[in-house]
Design a protein around this motif. Structure first.
Motif, mmCIF file in Angstrom:
data_model
loop_
_atom_site.group_PDB
_atom_site.id
_atom_site.type_symbol
_atom_site.label_atom_id
_atom_site.label_comp_id
_atom_site.label_asym_id
_atom_site.label_seq_id
_atom_site.Cartn_x
_atom_site.Cartn_y
_atom_site.Cartn_z
ATOM 1 N N SER A 47 0.831 -1.207 0.000
ATOM 2 C CA SER A 47 0.000 0.000 0.000
ATOM 3 C C SER A 47 0.859 1.247 0.000
ATOM 4 C CB SER A 47 -0.903 0.022 1.242
ATOM 5 O OG SER A 47 -1.788 -1.077 1.255
ATOM 6 N N ARG B 181 -9.637 -1.120 -4.932
ATOM 7 C CA ARG B 181 -8.273 -1.096 -4.391
ATOM 8 C C ARG B 181 -7.842 0.308 -3.963
ATOM 9 N NH1 ARG B 181 -4.104 -2.217 -7.589
ATOM 10 N NH2 ARG B 181 -5.106 -1.538 -9.532
ATOM 11 N N ASN C 6 -4.224 0.465 -2.189
ATOM 12 C CA ASN C 6 -4.003 -0.845 -1.585
ATOM 13 C C ASN C 6 -3.895 -1.920 -2.656
ATOM 14 O OD1 ASN C 6 -4.279 0.376 0.970
ATOM 15 N ND2 ASN C 6 -6.493 -0.007 0.996
ATOM 16 N N SER C 7 -3.391 -3.063 -2.253
ATOM 17 C CA SER C 7 -3.256 -4.204 -3.180
ATOM 18 C C SER C 7 -2.606 -3.778 -4.484
ATOM 19 C CB SER C 7 -4.635 -4.823 -3.454
ATOM 20 O OG SER C 7 -5.239 -5.242 -2.246
ATOM 21 N N LYS D 174 -0.365 -3.328 -7.741
ATOM 22 C CA LYS D 174 0.094 -4.266 -8.764
ATOM 23 C C LYS D 174 1.214 -3.611 -9.573
ATOM 24 C CE LYS D 174 -4.641 -6.020 -9.332
ATOM 25 N NZ LYS D 174 -5.740 -6.247 -10.310
ATOM 26 N N ASP E 79 0.374 -0.776 -11.803
ATOM 27 C CA ASP E 79 0.076 0.536 -11.222
ATOM 28 C C ASP E 79 1.296 1.459 -11.263
ATOM 29 O OD1 ASP E 79 -1.832 -1.176 -8.732
ATOM 30 O OD2 ASP E 79 -2.613 -0.066 -10.452
#
Length: 120
Positions: free
Chosen positions: A17, A66, A83-84, A86, A89
């Motif tokens: 995060s 997310r 959050n979460s 990848k 991103d």
């Protein structure tokens, strides 16, 4: 003079995060939408999320569930909780706001950009 100053960003492992924050400063009369864009290498800048002055928010499909955008109208700030995360991103994230300065008309303002890198 109106400015948007961003903070946050950095390097994080996939699944982790990060929180981005942006503060608008200067002689501001009013702010409408505030939001976040991102631009990955070789890709066009895309809208990630925005929030209107009355709290309506919208997200690009790839981050729904997310990312969460929030803003403090009293402090002229907008934040993006991610959050979460990848690897996809990974991008430079830009704060954006529609601002009417104390003397002037409505205009789009941009932050300087902050790098978010998600390692796999």
């Amino acid at each position: 003079q109106v400015q948007l100053v961003e903070s946050g960003g950095g390097l994080v492992q996939a699944g982790g995060s990060l929180r981005l924050s942006c503060a608008a400063s200067g002689s501001i009369f009013s702010i409408r939408a505030m939001g976040w864009y991102r631009q990955a290498p070789g890709k066009q800048r895309e809208l990630v999320a925005f929030m209107t002055g009355v709290g309506r928010s919208n997200y690009v499909d790839s981050v729904k569930g997310r990312f969460t955008i929030s803003r403090d109208n009293a402090k002229n700030t907008v934040s993006l909780q991610m959050n979460s995360l990848k690897p996809e991103d990974t991008a430079v994230y830009y704060c954006n706001a529609e601002i009417r300065p104390a003397s002037g008309s409505w205009n789009d303002y941009w932050g300087q950009g902050t790098q978010v890198t998600v390692s796999s």
